[in-house]
Design a protein around this motif. Sequence first.
Motif, mmCIF file in Angstrom:
data_model
loop_
_atom_site.group_PDB
_atom_site.id
_atom_site.type_symbol
_atom_site.label_atom_id
_atom_site.label_comp_id
_atom_site.label_asym_id
_atom_site.label_seq_id
_atom_site.Cartn_x
_atom_site.Cartn_y
_atom_site.Cartn_z
ATOM 1 N N TYR A 162 64.561 28.462 9.050
ATOM 2 C CA TYR A 162 63.648 29.217 9.907
ATOM 3 C C TYR A 162 63.514 28.605 11.309
ATOM 4 C CZ TYR A 162 62.743 31.697 5.646
ATOM 5 O OH TYR A 162 62.899 32.449 4.506
ATOM 6 N N ASP A 163 64.604 27.984 11.746
ATOM 7 C CA ASP A 163 64.696 27.455 13.104
ATOM 8 C C ASP A 163 65.539 28.430 13.925
ATOM 9 O OD1 ASP A 163 65.168 26.141 15.476
ATOM 10 O OD2 ASP A 163 66.043 24.344 14.566
ATOM 11 N N GLU A 164 64.910 29.074 14.915
ATOM 12 C CA GLU A 164 65.624 30.072 15.713
ATOM 13 C C GLU A 164 66.876 29.511 16.372
ATOM 14 O OE1 GLU A 164 63.277 32.071 18.569
ATOM 15 O OE2 GLU A 164 61.732 32.703 17.149
ATOM 16 N N ASN A 165 66.835 28.254 16.758
ATOM 17 C CA ASN A 165 67.967 27.648 17.455
ATOM 18 C C ASN A 165 69.114 27.287 16.518
ATOM 19 O OD1 ASN A 165 66.676 27.686 20.017
ATOM 20 N ND2 ASN A 165 65.478 25.895 19.421
ATOM 21 N N ALA A 166 68.883 27.426 15.222
ATOM 22 C CA ALA A 166 69.917 27.035 14.252
ATOM 23 C C ALA A 166 70.762 28.206 13.777
ATOM 24 C CB ALA A 166 69.277 26.340 13.052
ATOM 25 N N VAL A 167 70.340 29.432 14.069
ATOM 26 C CA VAL A 167 71.127 30.584 13.604
ATOM 27 C C VAL A 167 72.433 30.661 14.392
ATOM 28 C CG1 VAL A 167 69.153 31.922 12.817
ATOM 29 C CG2 VAL A 167 69.946 32.192 15.162
ATOM 30 N N ASN A 168 73.505 30.977 13.695
ATOM 31 C CA ASN A 168 74.809 31.125 14.343
ATOM 32 C C ASN A 168 75.743 31.900 13.419
ATOM 33 O OD1 ASN A 168 75.937 29.240 12.419
ATOM 34 N ND2 ASN A 168 75.141 27.567 13.668
ATOM 35 N N GLY A 169 76.945 32.139 13.910
ATOM 36 C CA GLY A 169 77.906 32.927 13.157
ATOM 37 C C GLY A 169 78.333 32.293 11.846
ATOM 38 N N LYS A 170 78.407 30.973 11.813
ATOM 39 C CA LYS A 170 78.820 30.299 10.581
ATOM 40 C C LYS A 170 77.799 30.527 9.467
ATOM 41 C CE LYS A 170 81.537 26.613 12.732
ATOM 42 N NZ LYS A 170 81.681 25.145 12.944
ATOM 43 N N ILE A 171 76.526 30.435 9.813
ATOM 44 C CA ILE A 171 75.470 30.668 8.828
ATOM 45 C C ILE A 171 75.481 32.127 8.372
ATOM 46 C CG2 ILE A 171 72.966 30.840 8.577
ATOM 47 C CD1 ILE A 171 72.695 28.272 10.138
ATOM 48 N N LEU A 172 75.694 33.033 9.319
ATOM 49 C CA LEU A 172 75.755 34.457 8.976
ATOM 50 C C LEU A 172 76.914 34.729 8.019
ATOM 51 C CD1 LEU A 172 74.486 37.250 9.613
ATOM 52 C CD2 LEU A 172 76.231 37.502 11.385
ATOM 53 N N ASP A 173 78.054 34.119 8.280
ATOM 54 C CA ASP A 173 79.225 34.276 7.407
ATOM 55 C C ASP A 173 78.938 33.715 6.016
ATOM 56 O OD1 ASP A 173 81.918 33.155 6.233
ATOM 57 O OD2 ASP A 173 82.535 34.633 7.734
ATOM 58 N N ARG A 174 78.271 32.582 5.982
ATOM 59 C CA ARG A 174 77.929 31.949 4.696
ATOM 60 C C ARG A 174 77.017 32.844 3.869
ATOM 61 N NH1 ARG A 174 74.262 26.471 4.431
ATOM 62 N NH2 ARG A 174 73.922 26.409 2.166
ATOM 63 N N ALA A 175 76.047 33.455 4.533
ATOM 64 C CA ALA A 175 75.132 34.360 3.832
ATOM 65 C C ALA A 175 75.864 35.602 3.346
ATOM 66 C CB ALA A 175 73.971 34.740 4.743
ATOM 67 N N ALA A 176 76.776 36.131 4.159
ATOM 68 C CA ALA A 176 77.545 37.307 3.758
ATOM 69 C C ALA A 176 78.397 37.012 2.534
ATOM 70 C CB ALA A 176 78.420 37.775 4.917
ATOM 71 N N ALA A 177 78.905 35.786 2.465
ATOM 72 C CA ALA A 177 79.724 35.386 1.319
ATOM 73 C C ALA A 177 78.913 35.394 0.028
ATOM 74 C CB ALA A 177 80.320 33.999 1.552
ATOM 75 N N GLU A 178 77.585 35.301 0.157
ATOM 76 C CA GLU A 178 76.701 35.356 -1.009
ATOM 77 C C GLU A 178 76.114 36.764 -1.183
ATOM 78 O OE1 GLU A 178 73.789 32.286 -1.139
ATOM 79 O OE2 GLU A 178 75.260 30.663 -0.887
ATOM 80 N N ASN A 179 76.747 37.742 -0.523
ATOM 81 C CA ASN A 179 76.336 39.153 -0.622
ATOM 82 C C ASN A 179 74.916 39.397 -0.140
ATOM 83 O OD1 ASN A 179 78.792 40.261 -1.700
ATOM 84 N ND2 ASN A 179 78.274 39.291 -3.656
ATOM 85 N N ASP A 180 74.492 38.607 0.851
ATOM 86 C CA ASP A 180 73.171 38.817 1.436
ATOM 87 C C ASP A 180 73.155 40.167 2.153
ATOM 88 O OD1 ASP A 180 70.515 37.522 2.477
ATOM 89 O OD2 ASP A 180 71.499 38.338 4.254
#
Length: 321
Positions: A216-234
């Motif tokens: 929940y750190d706004e400065n920590a969101v990025n494409g790698k995290i988004l890809d990781r979440a997508a890999a878990e079917n988020d």
Amino acid sequence: MSAYFLALDIGGTKTSGALFTENCELVDDYVYTAPSQTFKGEEAVYQNTKNVLETVLEHFSLSVNDVRGIGVGSPGPLDSKRGIIIHAPLMGWKNFPIVARLKNDFHTDVLIDNDGNLGAFAEQRCGVAKGLQNVAYMTVSTGCGGGLVIGGKIHHGKHDGAGEVGHVSIDKNGLPCPCGSRGCFELYASGSAMNRIMREDMRKGIRSRVFEFAEYDENAVNGKILDRAAAENDEYALSLFEKEGELLGFGMAHIFNLFDPDVFVLGGGVTKSKRYFHEALMRTLRAYSIQPIDDESVRYSIMNDRVVLFGACYMIREALG
């Protein structure tokens, strides 16, 4: 006769240099990269740029006498004929005569072109569009830079500004762009745009593994995290990539309708997640393009961060004959 070419890729975050053979083959798979020293003044940035090339020569125990020419890729706007970078705010460069400076320091031929143009050129000469005559290229990363090769040659346009696909407006009342326009494509489809959307959605309290991974750190969101979440079917991550595919397809359709290229090549960090947005991209592209779109109409670069360096090498080699 000297057997080598130097290539330079000047970016707002990093600057890279490499040595190439006379056949435009990367020597020893070696690329030297340094931070670009942005906001430290035009001379500090230039000296850092010069040092990148000197470091490459030192690595191979070579001198400037071993170099036949230097090819340079840089963000625009620039004047490739006069060798001047017209305006690069991050560098502090305004009408900066970079070609003349490099010629004076390295005593060899130097040519410069827009990095998007050189990306297109590299893909057409030795990449996934090799041999095709008409190629559109776009890198989707911090922004959305692009270039066009028409009839096997870089298409510059009257003011050296052709191929700026990131600044095609898709909403005349949209977000203001630093270029002075509104609703520019890169404000919605770039990696920076996706990060902005994630920060806004986090503030809204939307639930997603993306925000959990970012703690929940706004400065920590990025494409790698988004890809990781997508890999878990988020669900949220998958929906954001779906939207990205739709935006890319919509923007690219304009280029197909205008230029009818043989192929459109996509590069940049966002394309590492293509498995999550490619289907939406192709569906939207087919819906908005008046040209027939087949499965080979869109290809993804495999040169990644080195594409501009290869393009710079081919540019200087072919100019010198």
